[in-house]
Scaffold this motif. Sequence first.
Motif, PDB file in Angstrom:
ATOM      1  N   ALA A  45       1.029  -1.336   0.065  1.00  0.00           N
ATOM      2  CA  ALA A  45      -0.206  -0.028  -0.067  1.00  0.00           C
ATOM      3  C   ALA A  45       1.218   1.038  -0.014  1.00  0.00           C
ATOM      4  CB  ALA A  45      -1.161   0.111   1.371  1.00  0.00           C
ATOM      5  N   GLU A  46       2.148   1.257   0.826  1.00  0.00           N
ATOM      6  CA  GLU A  46       3.232   1.940   0.941  1.00  0.00           C
ATOM      7  C   GLU A  46       3.648   2.800  -0.628  1.00  0.00           C
ATOM      8  OE1 GLU A  46       5.837   3.871   4.571  1.00  0.00           O
ATOM      9  OE2 GLU A  46       5.596   1.916   4.815  1.00  0.00           O
ATOM     10  N   GLY A  47       4.145   1.691  -0.982  1.00  0.00           N
ATOM     11  CA  GLY A  47       5.350   1.072  -2.375  1.00  0.00           C
ATOM     12  C   GLY A  47       4.181   2.259  -3.656  1.00  0.00           C
ATOM     13  N   LYS A  48       2.542   1.640  -3.845  1.00  0.00           N
ATOM     14  CA  LYS A  48       1.818   1.891  -4.326  1.00  0.00           C
ATOM     15  C   LYS A  48       1.532   3.371  -4.399  1.00  0.00           C
ATOM     16  CE  LYS A  48      -1.848  -0.585  -6.028  1.00  0.00           C
ATOM     17  NZ  LYS A  48      -2.345  -1.505  -6.318  1.00  0.00           N
ATOM     18  N   SER A  49       1.422   3.880  -3.085  1.00  0.00           N
ATOM     19  CA  SER A  49       1.152   5.458  -3.008  1.00  0.00           C
ATOM     20  C   SER A  49       2.364   6.250  -3.283  1.00  0.00           C
ATOM     21  CB  SER A  49      -0.007   5.566  -1.369  1.00  0.00           C
ATOM     22  OG  SER A  49       1.365   5.471  -0.869  1.00  0.00           O
ATOM     23  N   MET A  50       3.175   5.608  -3.014  1.00  0.00           N
ATOM     24  CA  MET A  50       4.435   6.815  -4.048  1.00  0.00           C
ATOM     25  C   MET A  50       4.970   6.480  -4.831  1.00  0.00           C
ATOM     26  SD  MET A  50       7.268   6.212  -0.876  1.00  0.00           S
ATOM     27  CE  MET A  50       7.488   6.959   0.875  1.00  0.00           C
ATOM     28  N   ALA A  51       4.671   5.097  -5.411  1.00  0.00           N
ATOM     29  CA  ALA A  51       4.405   5.472  -6.657  1.00  0.00           C
ATOM     30  C   ALA A  51       3.371   6.184  -8.186  1.00  0.00           C
ATOM     31  CB  ALA A  51       4.699   3.712  -7.754  1.00  0.00           C
ATOM     32  N   LEU A  52       2.156   6.983  -6.493  1.00  0.00           N
ATOM     33  CA  LEU A  52       1.000   7.549  -7.632  1.00  0.00           C
ATOM     34  C   LEU A  52       1.401   8.892  -7.347  1.00  0.00           C
ATOM     35  CD1 LEU A  52      -1.687   5.060  -6.323  1.00  0.00           C
ATOM     36  CD2 LEU A  52      -1.507   5.446  -9.031  1.00  0.00           C
ATOM     37  N   ALA A  53       2.693   9.314  -5.542  1.00  0.00           N
ATOM     38  CA  ALA A  53       2.156  10.682  -5.998  1.00  0.00           C
ATOM     39  C   ALA A  53       3.332  11.513  -6.713  1.00  0.00           C
ATOM     40  CB  ALA A  53       2.545  11.023  -4.427  1.00  0.00           C
ATOM     41  N   ARG A  54       4.976  10.331  -6.710  1.00  0.00           N
ATOM     42  CA  ARG A  54       6.274  10.785  -7.284  1.00  0.00           C
ATOM     43  C   ARG A  54       6.336   9.425  -8.275  1.00  0.00           C
ATOM     44  NH1 ARG A  54       9.830  12.787  -3.799  1.00  0.00           N
ATOM     45  NH2 ARG A  54      11.314  12.318  -4.778  1.00  0.00           N
ATOM     46  N   PRO A  55       6.084   9.300  -9.437  1.00  0.00           N
ATOM     47  CA  PRO A  55       6.888   8.041  -9.718  1.00  0.00           C
ATOM     48  C   PRO A  55       7.754   8.177 -10.029  1.00  0.00           C
ATOM     49  CG  PRO A  55       4.781   9.123 -11.319  1.00  0.00           C
ATOM     50  CD  PRO A  55       5.142   9.761 -10.206  1.00  0.00           C
ATOM     51  N   PRO A  56       9.133   6.649  -9.279  1.00  0.00           N
ATOM     52  CA  PRO A  56      10.814   7.289  -9.474  1.00  0.00           C
ATOM     53  C   PRO A  56      11.212   6.924 -10.763  1.00  0.00           C
ATOM     54  CG  PRO A  56       9.956   5.885  -7.944  1.00  0.00           C
ATOM     55  CD  PRO A  56       8.957   6.184  -8.735  1.00  0.00           C
ATOM     56  N   ALA A  57      12.780   6.877 -10.868  1.00  0.00           N
ATOM     57  CA  ALA A  57      13.274   6.608 -12.321  1.00  0.00           C
ATOM     58  C   ALA A  57      13.499   5.673 -11.968  1.00  0.00           C
ATOM     59  CB  ALA A  57      14.504   7.288 -12.967  1.00  0.00           C
ATOM     60  N   PHE A  58      14.203   5.373 -10.664  1.00  0.00           N
ATOM     61  CA  PHE A  58      14.495   3.503 -10.216  1.00  0.00           C
ATOM     62  C   PHE A  58      14.185   3.042  -9.100  1.00  0.00           C
ATOM     63  CE2 PHE A  58      17.621   6.069 -11.796  1.00  0.00           C
ATOM     64  CZ  PHE A  58      18.360   5.359 -12.810  1.00  0.00           C
ATOM     65  N   ALA A  59      13.557   1.724  -9.046  1.00  0.00           N
ATOM     66  CA  ALA A  59      12.742   0.713  -8.108  1.00  0.00           C
ATOM     67  C   ALA A  59      13.060  -0.527  -7.928  1.00  0.00           C
ATOM     68  CB  ALA A  59      11.873   0.938  -8.519  1.00  0.00           C
ATOM     69  N   VAL A  60      13.762  -0.875  -6.274  1.00  0.00           N
ATOM     70  CA  VAL A  60      13.588  -2.112  -5.988  1.00  0.00           C
ATOM     71  C   VAL A  60      12.732  -2.073  -5.171  1.00  0.00           C
ATOM     72  CG1 VAL A  60      15.025  -3.643  -4.941  1.00  0.00           C
ATOM     73  CG2 VAL A  60      16.173  -1.573  -6.433  1.00  0.00           C
TER      74      VAL A  60
END
Length: 183
Positions: A45-60
Amino acid sequence: MTEELKDIGPDRSLLLVDDDEAFVRRLAKAMDKRGFQSQTALSVAEGKSMALARPPAFAVVDLRLADGNGLDVVQTLHEQRPDCRVIVLTGYGAIATAVAAVKIGAIDYLSKPADANDITKALLEEGEDLPAPPENLMSADRVRWEHIQRVYEMCDRNVSETARRLSMHRRTLQRILAKRSPK
């Protein structure tokens, strides 16, 4: 700042999603030293909300999280930012999940334990080179343990059903599950 990151561009944002708080904190610190700008999430849930708010250039993203499947985060990242370079990290590697991760947008699939150097290399690698074979292969005990863990997860952590599918006595399975993973 490392030479590797100079060619990447100005956006060095990195999202780390793992439910092991100590691990994700150490990894964030190590990745920040390599020039990334890390933010961490401890759940789907926290990962998806961060992805929606500010999609990063990289992710692990860890595959198995306490509140669900990390592939949900990968899918959200890919929908929000198709050029996001995502690595799926897991202690329970399986071909089916590796294929699913790549199909929904991951560029690589690493098994734990992976260190910051392995992750940085995978995030920044551009070539189509095949990876080198592993130096130290898993022991037979480790392969057996991982197979049992996969079946256990497929059975939604139901010990009786897992024992039935593995043709194993339930108490024997409980003793195996109670032990730490072999090396």
